[in-house]
Scaffold this active site. Structure first.
Site, PDB file in Angstrom:
ATOM      1  N   VAL A 139       0.819  -1.222   0.000  1.00 28.71           N
ATOM      2  CA  VAL A 139       0.000   0.000   0.000  1.00 28.71           C
ATOM      3  C   VAL A 139       0.847   1.264   0.000  1.00 28.71           C
ATOM      4  O   VAL A 139       0.326   2.357  -0.239  1.00 28.71           O
ATOM      5  CB  VAL A 139      -0.982   0.027   1.185  1.00 28.71           C
ATOM      6  CG1 VAL A 139      -1.943  -1.152   1.119  1.00 28.71           C
ATOM      7  CG2 VAL A 139      -0.242   0.056   2.526  1.00 28.71           C
ATOM      8  N   SER A 181      -6.162   3.523  15.271  1.00 32.53           N
ATOM      9  CA  SER A 181      -5.781   2.858  16.515  1.00 32.53           C
ATOM     10  C   SER A 181      -6.186   3.762  17.671  1.00 32.53           C
ATOM     11  O   SER A 181      -6.376   4.974  17.493  1.00 32.53           O
ATOM     12  CB  SER A 181      -4.267   2.632  16.547  1.00 32.53           C
ATOM     13  OG  SER A 181      -3.820   2.293  17.842  1.00 32.53           O
ATOM     14  N   TYR A 233       4.513   5.406  15.303  1.00 27.54           N
ATOM     15  CA  TYR A 233       3.179   4.813  15.308  1.00 27.54           C
ATOM     16  C   TYR A 233       2.141   5.820  15.801  1.00 27.54           C
ATOM     17  O   TYR A 233       1.092   6.021  15.175  1.00 27.54           O
ATOM     18  CB  TYR A 233       3.175   3.561  16.180  1.00 27.54           C
ATOM     19  CG  TYR A 233       1.904   2.747  16.069  1.00 27.54           C
ATOM     20  CD1 TYR A 233       1.684   1.926  14.970  1.00 27.54           C
ATOM     21  CD2 TYR A 233       0.939   2.789  17.067  1.00 27.54           C
ATOM     22  CE1 TYR A 233       0.531   1.164  14.860  1.00 27.54           C
ATOM     23  CE2 TYR A 233      -0.225   2.040  16.973  1.00 27.54           C
ATOM     24  CZ  TYR A 233      -0.425   1.229  15.864  1.00 27.54           C
ATOM     25  OH  TYR A 233      -1.587   0.488  15.768  1.00 27.54           O
ATOM     26  N   LYS A 273      -0.775   7.460  13.392  1.00 25.27           N
ATOM     27  CA  LYS A 273      -2.163   7.103  13.693  1.00 25.27           C
ATOM     28  C   LYS A 273      -2.996   8.336  14.034  1.00 25.27           C
ATOM     29  O   LYS A 273      -4.180   8.413  13.692  1.00 25.27           O
ATOM     30  CB  LYS A 273      -2.222   6.076  14.832  1.00 25.27           C
ATOM     31  CG  LYS A 273      -1.689   4.703  14.433  1.00 25.27           C
ATOM     32  CD  LYS A 273      -2.462   4.110  13.254  1.00 25.27           C
ATOM     33  CE  LYS A 273      -2.003   2.718  12.902  1.00 25.27           C
ATOM     34  NZ  LYS A 273      -2.771   2.119  11.789  1.00 25.27           N
ATOM     35  N   VAL A 285      -5.858  -5.578  20.861  1.00 30.61           N
ATOM     36  CA  VAL A 285      -6.405  -6.662  20.040  1.00 30.61           C
ATOM     37  C   VAL A 285      -5.323  -7.720  19.861  1.00 30.61           C
ATOM     38  O   VAL A 285      -4.157  -7.398  19.592  1.00 30.61           O
ATOM     39  CB  VAL A 285      -6.878  -6.155  18.659  1.00 30.61           C
ATOM     40  CG1 VAL A 285      -7.558  -7.292  17.896  1.00 30.61           C
ATOM     41  CG2 VAL A 285      -7.808  -4.965  18.800  1.00 30.61           C
ATOM     42  N   THR A 329      -3.419  -9.599  17.924  1.00 30.65           N
ATOM     43  CA  THR A 329      -2.961  -9.692  16.540  1.00 30.65           C
ATOM     44  C   THR A 329      -1.453  -9.942  16.527  1.00 30.65           C
ATOM     45  O   THR A 329      -0.779  -9.788  17.561  1.00 30.65           O
ATOM     46  CB  THR A 329      -3.244  -8.385  15.778  1.00 30.65           C
ATOM     47  OG1 THR A 329      -2.456  -7.327  16.372  1.00 30.65           O
ATOM     48  CG2 THR A 329      -4.723  -8.018  15.826  1.00 30.65           C
TER      49      THR A 329
END
Length: 259
Positions: free
Chosen positions: A59, A135, A147, A151, A180, A182
């Site tokens: 992406v 997030s 991050y 975000k 979460v 993940t």
């Protein structure tokens, strides 16, 4: 937003929340789901599971995003684009410029790229929806600067999209999950997992919360009530909240250094 009979694209759909979203959309009657991921094998595996179509895509590449949308539109206009792919980079001011540029392209500019390519057709039809996955770090803050910064920017771009095009038939939702389970979460240190793991949800739970928010045309979709409460505390008294986060981050770093 109607899921039934919709043509949907999900990026970062090879695992985690993206995979769960792809499955949930099929359960709710989507006409087609394009499973996009940098990992071609993972994308193909999920596509096989849901009888969808796989697309290997980075992406961060505008050309790859062009190809993804061109392929997706073979099934008809894209009704819902889920910009879910994201990465993290550890650190703060010591992070290199190439690493900053990479996470910026993935976590922010990928959202911009899909909107740039899809908006003209959506505006002409007077319909279309974007689900931008950010997030809780986009509303609050987390340990790593790249991050957190990207975000926050992702949330801001989603807000701008909704403000600018919401009266022209364009729906925008921004999903801001808390903890979460993940691969991204499991890559964190034990101390960070413990700090962020209160109320830990599975990806399938998050996907169903996202579906509910989409069906209700909500802009901000939260998975954890604690995130809403923290955001309200931050807005009411930012100085107090920042001081509290200093103590919290410091205690987590101390635990990391001891292990």
């Amino acid at each position: 937003m109607k899921i039934k009979d919709a043509n949907i694209v999900v990026t970062g759909a090879g695992s985690g929340i993206g995979r769960a979203l792809a499955h949930a959309f099929v359960r709710h009657g989507a006409a087609s789901v394009v499973v996009a991921d940098r990992d071609e094998v993972a994308a193909m595996a999920v596509a096989d599971e849901i009888n969808g179509r796989a697309c290997q895509v980075d992406v961060a590449s505008p050309a790859a995003m062009d190809w993804l949308i061109e392929m997706a539109e073979q099934d008809g206009p894209v009704d819902l684009f889920c910009s879910n792919a994201g990465i993290t980079v550890r650190g703060g001011t010591g992070v290199s410029e190439p690493e900053w540029e990479r996470i910026w392209r993935v976590n922010v500019m990928a959202h911009v790229a899909c909107a740039k390519r899809l908006l003209p057709g959506m505006l002409e039809r007077g319909s279309g929806h974007f689900l931008n996955v950010a997030s809780a770090a986009g509303l609050l803050s987390q340990f790593d600067a790249p991050y957190t910064v990207t975000k926050h920017a992702a949330v801001a771009f989603a807000e701008w999209l909704s403000i600018t095009y919401g009266d022209q038939g364009i729906g925008v939702s921004c999903l801001c999950p808390g903890g979460v389970d993940t691969p991204l979460f499991r890559s964190e240190s034990e101390a960070r997992q413990h700090a962020m793991g209160e109320g830990l949800l599975g990806p399938d739970q998050v996907a169903e919360i996202a579906i509910e928010g989409l069906l209700e045309n909500r802009f901000l979709i939260l998975t954890h009530e604690a995130v809403r409460e923290q955001a309200m505390r931050r807005a009411r008294d930012t100085d107090r909240w920042v001081h509290g986060m200093r103590k919290f981050f410091s205690s987590v770093r101390d635990k990391e250094q001891r292990h």
